[in-house]
Design a protein around this motif. Structure first.
Motif, short mmCIF file in Angstrom:
data_model
loop_
_atom_site.label_atom_id
_atom_site.label_comp_id
_atom_site.label_asym_id
_atom_site.label_seq_id
_atom_site.Cartn_x
_atom_site.Cartn_y
_atom_site.Cartn_z
N TYR A 116 0.82 -1.20 0.00
CA TYR A 116 0.00 0.00 0.00
C TYR A 116 0.86 1.26 0.00
O TYR A 116 1.99 1.28 0.49
CB TYR A 116 -0.95 0.01 1.20
CG TYR A 116 -0.31 0.28 2.55
CD1 TYR A 116 -0.13 1.59 3.00
CD2 TYR A 116 0.10 -0.76 3.38
CE1 TYR A 116 0.44 1.85 4.24
CE2 TYR A 116 0.67 -0.51 4.61
CZ TYR A 116 0.84 0.79 5.03
OH TYR A 116 1.41 1.05 6.26
N THR A 147 -0.69 7.73 0.29
CA THR A 147 -2.14 7.65 0.37
C THR A 147 -2.62 7.50 1.81
O THR A 147 -3.67 8.03 2.18
CB THR A 147 -2.64 6.46 -0.46
OG1 THR A 147 -2.10 6.54 -1.77
CG2 THR A 147 -4.15 6.45 -0.55
N ASN A 148 -1.84 6.81 2.62
CA ASN A 148 -2.27 6.51 3.99
C ASN A 148 -1.71 7.49 5.02
O ASN A 148 -1.64 7.17 6.20
CB ASN A 148 -1.84 5.08 4.37
CG ASN A 148 -2.57 4.56 5.59
OD1 ASN A 148 -3.79 4.69 5.69
ND2 ASN A 148 -1.84 4.00 6.55
N GLU A 164 -10.18 7.37 1.91
CA GLU A 164 -10.53 6.55 3.07
C GLU A 164 -11.57 5.49 2.74
O GLU A 164 -11.82 4.59 3.57
CB GLU A 164 -11.07 7.43 4.20
CG GLU A 164 -10.00 8.26 4.88
CD GLU A 164 -10.49 8.91 6.17
OE1 GLU A 164 -9.66 9.33 6.97
OE2 GLU A 164 -11.73 8.98 6.37
N TYR A 203 -5.91 -5.15 1.76
CA TYR A 203 -5.14 -4.61 2.88
C TYR A 203 -5.72 -5.00 4.23
O TYR A 203 -5.49 -4.33 5.24
CB TYR A 203 -5.07 -3.08 2.76
CG TYR A 203 -4.47 -2.58 1.47
CD1 TYR A 203 -3.38 -3.23 0.90
CD2 TYR A 203 -4.99 -1.47 0.82
CE1 TYR A 203 -2.82 -2.78 -0.30
CE2 TYR A 203 -4.43 -1.01 -0.38
CZ TYR A 203 -3.35 -1.67 -0.93
OH TYR A 203 -2.80 -1.22 -2.10
N LEU A 209 -3.74 -3.03 6.95
CA LEU A 209 -4.51 -1.84 7.30
C LEU A 209 -5.91 -2.26 7.75
O LEU A 209 -6.91 -1.99 7.08
CB LEU A 209 -4.61 -0.89 6.10
CG LEU A 209 -3.33 -0.23 5.59
CD1 LEU A 209 -3.61 0.57 4.32
CD2 LEU A 209 -2.73 0.67 6.67
N ARG A 229 -7.52 2.94 5.18
CA ARG A 229 -6.58 4.03 4.96
C ARG A 229 -7.03 5.29 5.69
O ARG A 229 -8.23 5.47 5.96
CB ARG A 229 -6.42 4.30 3.46
CG ARG A 229 -5.85 3.13 2.70
CD ARG A 229 -5.53 3.43 1.25
NE ARG A 229 -6.69 3.79 0.46
CZ ARG A 229 -6.73 3.80 -0.87
NH1 ARG A 229 -5.65 3.46 -1.56
NH2 ARG A 229 -7.81 4.15 -1.52
#
Length: 594
Positions: A93, A97-98, A522, A555, A559, A563
């Motif tokens: 990932y 972005t996160n 998200e 993910y 995650l 995200r």
């Protein structure tokens, strides 16, 4: 119609940047020196050649395996830029972005996009190009090229950092400007548009430029793009207190000029193949849609290992997201939430039925876009290599078919691969124009017919009618949840069309940023509906993890809470080392303690 293409020539960075120290050793006084340079048009052309290689990179060069800072995606930025957006999910990932980016801490001065080496090259030209007795008509062509590249460079920096210092001349270590505060965004962008207008004035008309060099249309294209970005960024980021109307008007003006210049959407009449075929070519010399492209040539030892590794899904090992796939309309022009033609999501084969033809020309249905038997990576098809299978992973199961170049000979060329790279294309101009006219309160059915409906006609999708905009309660709810606003239905559809038409061309991140829609990142990342019979050896709960509806969650383990977005991500941070060197710079909001 003659089209512009870009081909790398000689490297000319011998007066500025890192090459400066050993310049005198490599270029004897009786050959080329700073003292006897700048005397002819050929000198100016030679200097500008290196700028083409820096700014118009296409799929890059050689192995093409490096990543671009600060974004973290592969240097073939056009096809790979979407891997940090809600359009795609890479195997690992994206930390950008996160909200895990920390390059400003780990990198030194000039890192993370805060790089000024190329700007120094541009300003060095501007400080010196008038030294020789060169015919002004010849000299100004190269001035136009440099101003075009300077406008583009500053645009990219403003997108990253907001306020940035404006430099008119080459700076030395004792220059006061090196220790000054950043120039306000409004002043920088006014300067960008001023020098871009100058570039348009100086550059030759389409067809009158030297082979392989830019013309007025290329600069007009950039003006259309910059005007739309800045105009909408200012509207939706109203905390800036800046009016974007003049930029939107500039985008409209540039777009209208190009729309009257003879470009058109590429089509052969094959609605099931033309869109995909547009992105798999050796040459765009006769393509009516391409305004700027980069040509590669094995004979000139100018190539890149793109086609082979993209076909193998090696770089980023990414897949498209369900969120992108769900955005495609059905062939009746209705969203999947409303259309009676939608067959459901019980399998990828089922959900691709009766959909906008661009879906199957962008995302691989099982068994499509298969590599030639025996080619390295051929086990990516007919089924994608989801977790639990061998080979280069496609974590969502939605393997990308756009950019797939079915040319085993080109795969075999490796670093001499010759798949051509379209850089600016006319479809973007039509989309820019429609959106800018909407944002100025000037949208009409005539504008829609000139733009959105022209693009849709390539794939025989129903025309968009202002009096009959389809509802989409699912997408409207997403806007309400992730953006705190719901756009008017026609704007929602203009944005949808942009996402679909420009998917995997590195527009999505910029669009989310300018619409103040970063929180869309998200939204849970999902893949295909997992069908055990199609993947008998894959173990649920060990190899893959599924949502309550049976969609792959790439993910789930790394995650588990999804995200995370923070509004500070609308701008990137300045490297800490540069803040130490110049305390007047100041850090971007909410990055100070990280």
């Amino acid at each position: 119609m003659k089209k512009l293409y870009i081909i790398l020539t000689l490297c000319t960075g011998f007066f500025v940047g890192s090459c400066n120290d050993d310049f005198m050793e490599r270029y004897p006084l009786d050959q080329i020196t700073d003292e006897n340079f700048w005397q002819t048009g050929e000198d100016l052309e030679l200097y500008c050649n290196d700028l083409y290689a820096q700014y118009i990179r296409g799929f890059s060069y050689g192995w093409g395996q490096n990543n671009v800072s600060p974004y973290g995606y592969n240097e073939a930025t056009i096809p790979y830029g979407d891997v940090i957006t809600d359009n795609a999910a890479p195997d690992s990932y994206s930390r950008v972005t996160n909200n895990e980016y920390n390059g400003h801490i780990t990198g030194g001065s000039g890192s993370g996009g805060w790089s000024w080496g190329n700007m120094r090259k541009l300003n060095y030209f501007l400080d010196n190009y008038q030294r020789g007795d060169v015919d002004p008509e010849v000299r100004n062509v190269y001035l136009g090229e440099v101003l075009f590249f300077k406008a583009w460079d500053y645009f990219e920096k403003v997108k990253l950092f907001g306020n940035v210092p404006w430099y008119n001349h080459v700076l030395e270590t004792d220059s006061e400007e090196l220790y000054a505060p950043r120039t306000p965004r409004a002043e920088v962008m006014d300067s960008v548009m001023k020098i871009l207008d100058d570039a348009i004035a100086y550059l030759p008309e389409k067809g009158a430029q030297k082979q392989g060099r830019i013309n007025k249309d290329v600069a007009l294209h950039l003006k259309s793009r910059i005007g739309l970005f800045e105009g909408t960024y200012r509207k939706y980021h109203n905390e800036l207190g800046l009016d974007g109307s003049a930029f939107l008007e500039a985008s409209v003006q540039a777009s209208e000029t190009l729309m009257a210049s003879g470009y058109s959407i590429y089509t052969t009449g094959n609605t099931d193949a033309d869109y995909n075929a547009l992105f798999a070519q050796y040459s765009y010399a006769d393509n009516p849609e391409i305004i700027l492209w980069k040509e590669y040539s094995a004979n000139e030892n100018l190539g890149v290992a793109f086609s082979r590794y993209y076909a193998q899904n090696l770089r980023h090992r990414h897949g498209a997201t369900r969120d992108l796939v769900d955005a495609y309309l059905c062939i009746d022009g209705q969203p999947i939430a409303n259309s009676p033609l939608f067959e459901g999501k019980d399998s990828i084969q089922q959900e691709m039925l009766h959909r906008d033809p661009r879906l199957r020309q962008t995302i691989c249905n099982f068994g499509e876009y298969a590599l030639a038997e025996g080619a390295m990576g051929a086990d990516n098809a007919p089924l994608p290599n989801i977790p639990g299978l061998s080979g280069n992973k496609c974590p969502t199961g939605y393997r990308v078919g756009k950019w797939f170049f079915n040319e085993p000979d080109d795969w075999g060329r490796l670093t001499n691969g010759m798949q051509a790279a379209p850089v600016f294309r006319y479809a973007e101009i039509l989309l820019n124009y429609a959106e800018a006219r909407y944002e100025l309160g000037q949208l009409s059915q005539g504008v829609i017919d000139q733009t959105i409906n022209v693009i849709r006609s390539r794939v025989n999708m129903p025309a968009l009618q202002l009096g009959n905009i389809p509802s989409d309660p699912v997408l409207d709810q997403d806007y309400a949840t992730y953006c705190d606003y719901i756009p008017e239905p026609v704007l929602r559809e203009i944005r949808r069309e942009r996402r679909i038409e420009l998917a995997f061309e590195n527009f999505r991140w910029d669009d989310l940023m300018r619409w103040k829609a970063g929180k869309f990142l998200e939204k849970p990342v999902e893949g295909i509906k997992f069908v055990q019979e199609q993947f008998p050896s894959v173990v649920v709960g060990t190899d893959v993890f599924l949502s309550s509806e049976g969609y792959i969650l790439p993910y789930f383990q790394v995650l588990p809470d999804g995200r995370t977005w923070d509004d500070r991500q609308y701008l990137f941070p300045i490297p800490i080392e540069d803040l130490v060197l110049n305390p007047e710079l100041k850090q971007n909001p909410d990055w100070e303690s990280n």
